[in-house]
Design an enzyme around this catalytic site. Sequence first.
Site, PDB file in Angstrom:
ATOM      1  N   GLU A  38       0.822  -1.211   0.000  1.00 43.17           N
ATOM      2  CA  GLU A  38       0.000   0.000   0.000  1.00 43.17           C
ATOM      3  C   GLU A  38       0.850   1.252   0.000  1.00 43.17           C
ATOM      4  O   GLU A  38       0.855   2.023   0.971  1.00 43.17           O
ATOM      5  CB  GLU A  38      -0.969  -0.028   1.200  1.00 43.17           C
ATOM      6  CG  GLU A  38      -1.889  -1.241   1.158  1.00 43.17           C
ATOM      7  CD  GLU A  38      -2.939  -1.265   2.249  1.00 43.17           C
ATOM      8  OE1 GLU A  38      -2.804  -0.491   3.214  1.00 43.17           O
ATOM      9  OE2 GLU A  38      -3.885  -2.058   2.142  1.00 43.17           O
TER      10      GLU A  38
ATOM     11  N   GLU B 189      -5.301  -8.507  -0.771  1.00 45.19           N
ATOM     12  CA  GLU B 189      -6.057  -8.283   0.470  1.00 45.19           C
ATOM     13  C   GLU B 189      -7.498  -7.945   0.115  1.00 45.19           C
ATOM     14  O   GLU B 189      -7.740  -7.208  -0.849  1.00 45.19           O
ATOM     15  CB  GLU B 189      -5.515  -7.094   1.283  1.00 45.19           C
ATOM     16  CG  GLU B 189      -4.279  -7.350   2.069  1.00 45.19           C
ATOM     17  CD  GLU B 189      -3.819  -6.143   2.878  1.00 45.19           C
ATOM     18  OE1 GLU B 189      -4.675  -5.348   3.336  1.00 45.19           O
ATOM     19  OE2 GLU B 189      -2.603  -5.979   3.034  1.00 45.19           O
TER      20      GLU B 189
HETATM   21  O1  IFM Z   1      -4.542  -4.187   8.546  1.00 45.69           O
HETATM   22  C1  IFM Z   1      -4.423  -3.503   7.348  1.00 45.69           C
HETATM   23  C2  IFM Z   1      -3.202  -3.970   6.584  1.00 45.69           C
HETATM   24  O2  IFM Z   1      -2.029  -3.817   7.318  1.00 45.69           O
HETATM   25  C3  IFM Z   1      -3.056  -3.177   5.299  1.00 45.69           C
HETATM   26  N1  IFM Z   1      -4.273  -3.176   4.558  1.00 45.69           N
HETATM   27  C4  IFM Z   1      -5.490  -2.841   5.242  1.00 45.69           C
HETATM   28  C5  IFM Z   1      -5.643  -3.706   6.481  1.00 45.69           C
HETATM   29  C6  IFM Z   1      -6.947  -3.370   7.210  1.00 45.69           C
HETATM   30  O3  IFM Z   1      -6.966  -2.041   7.584  1.00 45.69           O
END
Ligand code: IFM
Length: 428
Positions: free
Chosen positions: A161, A335
């Site tokens: 990210e 994710e």
């Molecule tokens: O927990 C986080 C992760 O570290 C990065 N992406 C979003 C998730 C949820 O907020």
Amino acid sequence: MGQELRFPDGFHWGTATSSHQVEGNNRNNHWWRWEQEGGHVKDGTTSGPACDHYNRFEEDCRLMEEFGHNAYRFSIEWSRIEPQEGRWDEKEVEHYRRVVDCLRRHNLTPFATLHHFCNPVWFEEQGGWLNPQAPALLGRYAAYMAKQLGDAVPFWLTVNEPSVTPAAAYLMGEFPPCHRDPREFLTATRHVLIALGRMHQAIRESAPHSPQIGPVINMTYVMPGGDTEEDRQAAQLMDQYLNAYWLDGLRDGVIGPPAGDGEPVEGLKGAWDFVGVNYYSRAVVKAGPPPAMIEQVPPPADAETSTMGWEVYPDGFYQCLKRAAGYGVPVYITENGIGTDDDEQRRRYVVRHLAQAHRALREGVDLRSYLHWTFQDNFEWAEGFRQKFGLFAREEGTLRRIPKPSAAMFAEIARANAVPGEMAERYL
Ligand code: IFM
């Protein structure tokens, strides 16, 4: 009976985690140091032993296999590997070697992230992402890890990210060092993009085999929250920052707005073999006050939301996957998940998002994985442990892994390589 949603052969099913959120006792990074100051984490917790994944990874791998997974995305803790600048800790490399071997034994394909929000303290003290040397330091670390574990890791994820750290740490004051400085924000934004190229190049040159290397972009579907020209511009700016800056930057090898004017960066063009997509929600925005100049419009009163306050918006997932695919590289969902105390809501969320992923697949998107965030409830950064994203609960004190109904549901999907018809009927 609903329509079964079948995924392609060889599809990767599993979960994603990050070192600081699950390992425990990562005492040498800037998050740990910040947590110790007290008063920063909303629920008053600190990462502490987290899920003790550092010691219990074998049990976790066993559970993952038992629950039908065939892949696992984890992160390597840079502050363990390089505790002081230029000093490499071979014992810690050995630890991650054991993790990767264990994954293999349990038929789980390793996806290794190199940077997931946390910096070693020494790096942070040199200015963190503001340091012009930051991309080179990340490149050196990536080269080292690729040399050490390149024989066993087929998928490397460079930075998790990339838009989050600059914005949360230097503009919004939410992540350490909690600054609110637009100039710093833009500097960090430049350096992170340059690092994506450096790390890709370093892994490519150092890994003995030919691994697949890519970034993990948190794509957000951005929409204007009003009809004025300013609101449309705010949405365009937000989209440019969250999505286009990174995607176009990697495709074209340039630093575009807001951090540059399109100047080329050596080694950046095409520095991805795939794109990792994280998706949680959409963002509806309008023009707002400094420092961000953009304001997020809260979800409509009747919208379904998570305990994070994020709107559940599955169509945005489809939009993001289609857009990512337009860049011509395979797409990996790295994710997707929901913070909720209601596991039925999690099950519904998963199936509804998988339906959108399947819609993208049917339209030709070269989609290769679904890695759910996350395996077990863990340390959700400035929110602490109160946010629960896991398929498994974490029993306070014992840290016992307790499967939720969603873990069983996910196992059924992963084993079938499909969302079965009855499940589709129930949730869609
Ligand atoms: O927990 C986080 C992760 O570290 C990065 N992406 C979003 C998730 C949820 O907020």
